[in-house]
Each structure stands twice: as C-alpha cells, then as structure tokens.
Write a protein that holds these residues in place. Structure first.
Motif, PDB file in Angstrom:
ATOM      1  N   ALA A  73       5.394  -7.715  -9.739  1.00 25.87           N
ATOM      2  CA  ALA A  73       5.285  -6.300  -9.852  1.00 25.87           C
ATOM      3  C   ALA A  73       5.298  -6.228 -11.435  1.00 25.87           C
ATOM      4  O   ALA A  73       6.280  -6.581 -12.090  1.00 25.87           O
ATOM      5  N   ASN A  74       4.362  -5.239 -12.209  1.00 26.38           N
ATOM      6  CA  ASN A  74       4.462  -5.018 -13.431  1.00 26.38           C
ATOM      7  C   ASN A  74       4.551  -6.303 -14.370  1.00 26.38           C
ATOM      8  O   ASN A  74       5.076  -6.198 -15.394  1.00 26.38           O
ATOM      9  N   ASP A 124       1.082  -4.103  -5.756  1.00 21.92           N
ATOM     10  CA  ASP A 124       1.951  -5.084  -6.164  1.00 21.92           C
ATOM     11  C   ASP A 124       1.732  -6.384  -5.083  1.00 21.92           C
ATOM     12  O   ASP A 124       1.647  -5.714  -3.765  1.00 21.92           O
ATOM     13  N   THR A 147      14.755  -0.056   0.522  1.00 24.20           N
ATOM     14  CA  THR A 147      13.602   0.111   0.038  1.00 24.20           C
ATOM     15  C   THR A 147      12.533  -0.408   0.840  1.00 24.20           C
ATOM     16  O   THR A 147      13.032  -1.682   1.416  1.00 24.20           O
ATOM     17  N   LYS A 184      12.800   1.469  -5.295  1.00 22.61           N
ATOM     18  CA  LYS A 184      11.400   2.106  -5.060  1.00 22.61           C
ATOM     19  C   LYS A 184      10.649   2.182  -6.580  1.00 22.61           C
ATOM     20  O   LYS A 184       9.484   1.943  -6.479  1.00 22.61           O
ATOM     21  N   GLU A 185      11.275   2.244  -7.501  1.00 19.03           N
ATOM     22  CA  GLU A 185      10.849   2.712  -8.682  1.00 19.03           C
ATOM     23  C   GLU A 185      10.444   1.138  -9.394  1.00 19.03           C
ATOM     24  O   GLU A 185       9.396   1.385 -10.338  1.00 19.03           O
ATOM     25  N   GLN A 186      10.897   0.126  -8.784  1.00 19.58           N
ATOM     26  CA  GLN A 186      10.374  -1.115  -9.258  1.00 19.58           C
ATOM     27  C   GLN A 186       8.768  -1.513  -8.717  1.00 19.58           C
ATOM     28  O   GLN A 186       8.412  -2.435  -9.375  1.00 19.58           O
ATOM     29  N   LEU A 187       8.504  -0.760  -7.954  1.00 19.37           N
ATOM     30  CA  LEU A 187       7.440  -1.223  -7.084  1.00 19.37           C
ATOM     31  C   LEU A 187       6.205  -0.323  -7.362  1.00 19.37           C
ATOM     32  O   LEU A 187       6.553   0.892  -7.304  1.00 19.37           O
ATOM     33  N   ASN A 188       4.831  -0.619  -7.156  1.00 21.60           N
ATOM     34  CA  ASN A 188       3.823  -0.001  -7.375  1.00 21.60           C
ATOM     35  C   ASN A 188       2.566  -0.375  -6.106  1.00 21.60           C
ATOM     36  O   ASN A 188       2.900  -1.623  -5.808  1.00 21.60           O
ATOM     37  N   ILE A 189       1.952   0.418  -5.789  1.00 26.16           N
ATOM     38  CA  ILE A 189       0.996   0.154  -4.962  1.00 26.16           C
ATOM     39  C   ILE A 189      -0.120  -0.847  -5.763  1.00 26.16           C
ATOM     40  O   ILE A 189      -0.241  -0.795  -6.682  1.00 26.16           O
ATOM     41  N   ASP A 233       0.907  -1.233   0.006  1.00 22.92           N
ATOM     42  CA  ASP A 233      -0.035   0.000  -0.008  1.00 22.92           C
ATOM     43  C   ASP A 233       0.965   1.321  -0.021  1.00 22.92           C
ATOM     44  O   ASP A 233       0.414   2.403  -0.222  1.00 22.92           O
ATOM     45  N   ASP A 234       2.211   0.995   0.251  1.00 23.18           N
ATOM     46  CA  ASP A 234       2.947   2.204   0.180  1.00 23.18           C
ATOM     47  C   ASP A 234       4.389   1.840   0.030  1.00 23.18           C
ATOM     48  O   ASP A 234       4.878   0.823   0.406  1.00 23.18           O
TER      49      ASP A 234
END
Length: 124
Positions: free
Chosen positions: A65-66, A112, A44, A105-110, A34-35
């Motif tokens: 992720a993605n 995932d 990270t 940090k850029e590899q992860l999204n809310i 969630d964050d």
C-alpha cells in the motif's frame, strides 16, 4: 436432484471442481483491493477478487500500500457465493471480503495488493 435442478450437494461439488483446490494450494495468494470499508465488531474489511492461490482465517498477509508493506492477520473471510459451504477459506476467482487486523481504512486504497506466501506453508 433437487426440486428445481441440481441439489445443493451437486452444485457444491461442481463448483469446487471448477476451483481446483490443489492448484490453489501451489500458488501464493494475491488479491487486488476493489473496495475498503469498516464494519463494527469486525474492523477494516478489504474486498476484491482473488487472482491467485487461496487464504484462510488466521494467516499473516502483506499489503503493498502506497509504496510500503503493511503486515496484518486475516480475521474474517467472507466468500460471496452460495455455491459452497463456508469453510473460512477464499479461493482463486472468488470475490471475497477480508477482515484485516491492525489496519485502518485510511491506510488502504483501491488497487493495493494483498499477498500471502502460503505455497511453501502447505508443503507444495
């Protein structure tokens, strides 16, 4: 009994009985992120509520992720509760922060998903 109600030991025992650790050991760990943020000296950190199972510091995790799977090691478990002693574990229903090795940090999204196939590891 403590001055203002239950003692710390009584609160911890009650909290741990609600978690049901034996059931957590039988399930594979899952947490929806969630964050995500970065902490100096930790790296990270992904936060979220554990939806199933449990995790420990040092375990290998897979993050969906993605559309790809990222492998990482959990370096820090920060359970956001004052109801129990910190033991380096996170259990179902707890809101936690996980330090993740080798992930930016850029590899992860809310949204995932962090997973660990740990039920077999504990012989359950």
């Amino acid at each position: 009994m403590g001055l203002f109600g239950k003692s710390k030991k009584e609160r911890e025992k009650e909290y741990m009985s609600k978690i049901n650790v034996t059931d957590c050991l039988k399930q594979n760990f899952e947490m929806i992120i969630d964050d995500v943020y970065t902490i100096a000296g930790v790296g990270t950190v992904a936060t979220g509520t554990v939806s199933a199972g449990m995790c420990r510091v040092g375990e290998m995790a897979i993050i969906n992720a993605n559309g790809s799977n990222l492998e990482t090691t959990i370096t820090v478990v920060d359970a956001h509760t004052k109801e129990r002693k910190h033991n380096g574990c996170a259990y179902r229903t707890e809101h936690v922060g996980l330090g993740l090795r080798g992930i930016k940090k850029e590899q992860l999204n809310i949204g995932d998903m962090v997973k660990i196939q740990n039920a077999n590891q504990y012989g359950m």
